[in-house]
Design an enzyme around this catalytic site. Structure first.
Site, PDB file in Angstrom:
ATOM      1  N   PHE A   1      21.413  43.670 -21.169  1.00  0.00           N
ATOM      2  CA  PHE A   1      21.852  43.235 -21.991  1.00  0.00           C
ATOM      3  C   PHE A   1      22.929  41.892 -20.983  1.00  0.00           C
ATOM      4  CE2 PHE A   1      21.381  46.202 -25.028  1.00  0.00           C
ATOM      5  CZ  PHE A   1      20.921  46.318 -25.484  1.00  0.00           C
ATOM      6  N   ASP A   2      23.817  40.893 -21.281  1.00  0.00           N
ATOM      7  CA  ASP A   2      25.251  40.825 -20.339  1.00  0.00           C
ATOM      8  C   ASP A   2      26.032  41.736 -21.255  1.00  0.00           C
ATOM      9  OD1 ASP A   2      26.796  39.228 -18.795  1.00  0.00           O
ATOM     10  OD2 ASP A   2      27.219  38.028 -20.784  1.00  0.00           O
ATOM     11  N   LYS A   3      27.524  41.803 -19.889  1.00  0.00           N
ATOM     12  CA  LYS A   3      28.578  42.466 -20.670  1.00  0.00           C
ATOM     13  C   LYS A   3      29.191  41.898 -21.632  1.00  0.00           C
ATOM     14  CE  LYS A   3      31.608  43.645 -18.675  1.00  0.00           C
ATOM     15  NZ  LYS A   3      33.191  43.505 -19.059  1.00  0.00           N
ATOM     16  N   THR A   4      30.193  40.531 -20.779  1.00  0.00           N
ATOM     17  CA  THR A   4      30.861  39.716 -21.177  1.00  0.00           C
ATOM     18  C   THR A   4      30.795  39.107 -22.655  1.00  0.00           C
ATOM     19  OG1 THR A   4      32.340  39.885 -19.397  1.00  0.00           O
ATOM     20  CG2 THR A   4      33.000  38.351 -21.145  1.00  0.00           C
TER      21      THR A   4
ATOM     22  N   VAL B   1      19.318  39.569 -23.160  1.00  0.00           N
ATOM     23  CA  VAL B   1      20.632  39.621 -24.080  1.00  0.00           C
ATOM     24  C   VAL B   1      21.824  38.667 -23.712  1.00  0.00           C
ATOM     25  CG1 VAL B   1      22.036  39.828 -26.440  1.00  0.00           C
ATOM     26  CG2 VAL B   1      20.194  41.655 -26.337  1.00  0.00           C
TER      27      VAL B   1
END
Length: 676
Positions: free
Chosen positions: A353-356, A555
């Protein structure tokens, strides 16, 4: 059964050249008519005392009606140098006629044509669920021209036009709201189950130029249903480029990305069909050489084997499931670009997962307010609000938004001489007192005695939780510390739990933020690992490591994370509604920024893989059982019924995906505690 829905085939002749006077029902009408003539032939031959020419004529009519569309399709495939199922069925029917088995050949063509007509009817259910979306967009729009409003065709709309949307009517174009307030039902595009409140964008020109902030509260889509309020919408995309139009086009073209299983079936058929023909010739030849039975019987047996060995169900097993799944996903606001991504998503064991903006809201919030002592809390709040409301620091808006409502009534202060200190913080005067708000570097430089121990301990503790901290001092008195963080989405933790229940055993966050922030998000959501401080090329390297352990999905937002998404087994873009770049970048696109749709997409892809396995098993078992049975004497009638029945069983099984549900995931997880 013909394989019109299979990816290897061109449109059938009836599709490519029109159906004639009866339109798309022509094949079904012909199939039913062939059944009538076949029944008439059987009755006149075996139950009535009629001249011999009558049943012969009725069987000939059955050949004509039942074989018409099949012949047209077979000619097209033979011209392309391929021998497919249509050709095999025609050969069997012609062979039956050649040995005087007109009744048997008639029932073959009748059931074959009826089976194909029913198959296409069943398959069209999935196609209609997508085509129906195209009917949602009005053909005309009300456009404001100065003080007048005129009705024009939607094809005449241009970017920048102002469209008037009446209450309880469908929107005719993608755009941003510039006047009016209403709730819009966006389920037809995004799959969002609840209407979304809409309000005017702050600056029309900035929004159109891409410089202004345009959120889901401002953006609207063609084909969605307006609520009780009237809206003025500025068009941002022409009719052919609307989000709905792109989704329809991409789903219709979804078979361009074949699944690995379908590619295998395509290769398998290249040698299987010629092998069947060779096997049939061998069956006939053995009977002739052995001399154990007349040629007519050997030829007839060969034709029955031809029917039994035809791979109808096998050819339709995968494309029918993929089409149904793609259609179901689109209804839920998930766009899968064909069988390849859909099947790959069902096989992933890891998700990065990307965070922001993916696991978090992408907006900072004040998470901690720690005064030196409780009696200074109100002074801390009013001082910070006074300064930050005039500051242009990136965090100032978030701080003012979250703390202004907590300020005691009647205690507003006014800040002057507000000055941003790059990389440090901000200074100002509040009621003549010097105020500083900033990081530890600022106060280490300002205070020769160093930061007080209690303030330093608070800062260290908040840092360990991934917070960005700001120390506040007013008139030389330390008031306390603020902690700010881009907080996780309310639905993120339940999504992680649902993915684990689906068998995703390795989930990580990849972030450009520092490691402490990444760790805090991962710990709070129950992820397996966090990798912070990553550049785009670093994310690609991490995806490579995950791919080495099995299939990986990435994602992200479809733009900044494009390199990592491309290198993952499946790239999944969030918030793709209205974003052409995200739709083009990702293999799977979640049309809203609701990550709660991700478990649904994974569950649907796994259900699709299960359906495909079931279909292939049924198809292969039927062929494996029928071929020996025909060699041992099973006549053509039962062989045809079993063969065509297996094809319809496979299609019916695939269509179950149109009603796929898994708990409440089809509606996503409700947005809660979203930043204003």
């Amino acid at each position: 059964m013909t394989t019109a829905a299979a990816n290897t085939r061109p449109p059938r002749a009836d599709s490519a050249h029109g159906h004639g006077l009866l339109g798309p029902r022509a094949e079904m009408v012909a199939a039913i008519a062939s059944g009538v003539t076949y029944t008439g032939g059987m009755v006149s031959k075996y139950l009535l005392d009629t001249p011999g020419w009558l049943p012969a004529s009725l069987f000939a009519a059955t050949y004509l009606l039942g074989g018409f569309f099949t012949v047209r399709s077979a000619i097209d495939t033979v011209r392309r140098g391929r021998f497919e199922v249509d050709f095999l069925m025609l050969a069997a029917a012609a062979g039956a006629a050649a040995v005087g088995k007109w009744a048997e050949g008639s029932v073959l063509l009748f059931l074959f044509s009826l089976g194909h007509a029913l198959e296409e009817y069943a398959m069209s259910r999935a196609q209609r669920s997508i085509a129906a979306l195209g009917e949602l967009t009005p053909r005309t729009a009300l456009v404001r021209r100065g003080s007048d409003v005129e009705e024009i065709d939607i094809d005449e709309l241009r970017i920048g036009d102002t469209v008037v949307v009446l209450p309880n009517s469908r929107l005719s174009a993608d755009g941003v709201v510039v006047a009016g307030v209403s709730a819009v039902d966006e389920s037809s595009v995004t799959g969002e189950s609840m209407p979304v409140d809409k309000q005017p964008v702050a600056d029309r020109q900035q929004a159109l130029s891409g410089r202004g902030a345009v959120t889901e509260a401002h953006r609207v889509f063609a084909g969605t249903l307006n609520g009780s309020g009237a809206l003025d919408v500025v068009v941002t995309a022409r009719a052919e480029d609307s989000t709905l139009a792109r989704v329809i086009a991409m789903v219709r073209d979804a078979d361009t990305q074949k699944s690995p299983t379908q590619r295998f079936i395509d290769r398998f058929q290249l040698w299987y069909v010629p092998a069947v023909i060779a096997g049939v010739l061998a069956v006939i030849g053995v009977g002739m050489v052995a001399g154990s039975e007349p040629f007519a019987e050997s030829f007839y047996r060969g034709m029955v084997v031809l029917v039994a060995a035809s791979p109808c169900a096998l050819a339709i097993a995968t494309p029918s499931a993929v089409l149904a799944a793609v259609a179901r996903a689109a209804q839920a606001g998930v766009l899968a670009k064909g069988g390849g991504p859909l099947e790959s998503l069902g096989r992933v064991t890891s998700i990065a997962f990307d965070k922001t903006g993916t696991l978090t809201w992408g907006q900072p919030r004040v998470t901690d307010l720690v005064p030196v002592r409780e009696s200074l809390r109100d002074r801390l709040i009013t001082t910070v609000v006074a300064v930050e409301s005039f500051s242009d620091h990136p965090l100032a808006a978030a701080i003012t938004r979250d703390l202004a409502q907590q300020a005691p009534a009647g205690t507003e202060n006014t800040a002057t001489q507000v000055n941003s200190v790059t990389g440090r913080g901000v200074t100002a005067l509040v009621d003549g007192r010097a105020v500083e708000i900033g990081n530890t570097t600022m106060f280490t430089e300002l205070d020769s005695d160093g930061i007080p121990d209690d303030i330093a301990a608070t800062v260290e503790h908040l840092h360990s939780l991934g917070r960005t901290t700001m120390i506040v001092r007013d008139g030389g008195v330390y008031l306390g510390v603020l902690g700010v963080m881009d907080t996780p989405r309310a639905e993120a933790a339940p999504v992680i739990a649902q993915l684990r229940a689906l068998g995703i055993h390795d989930m990580v966050v990849l972030s450009g933020d520092n490691q402490r922030v990444a760790d805090a998000v991962a710990d709070g959501l129950g992820l397996d690992a966090a990798h912070g401080g990553l550049l785009p090329q670093d994310k690609v390297a991490m995806i490579g490591q995950l791919n080495a352990r099995g299939g990986t999905a990435m994602v992200g937002d479809g733009v900044n994370d494009a390199p990592a998404m491309v290198n993952a087994s499946v790239g999944i873009a969030m918030g793709a509604g209205g974003s052409a770049v995200a739709l083009e970048t990702a293999d799977v696109a979640l049309m809203t920024d609701d990550i709660g749709r991700l478990p649904f997409a994974v569950a649907l892809s796994r259900a699709t893989a299960a359906i495909i396995r079931q279909n292939l098993t049924v198809a292969l078992l039927i062929v494996a059982a029928l071929v020996p049975a025909t060699l041992l004497g099973l006549p053509i009638g039962p062989a045809v019924f079993i063969h065509e029945g297996s094809t319809l069983l496979v299609v019916g099984n695939a269509l179950r995906l149109l009603r796929f549900r898994r708990g409440q995931e089809h509606a996503g997880i409700a947005h809660e505690n979203r930043p204003a």
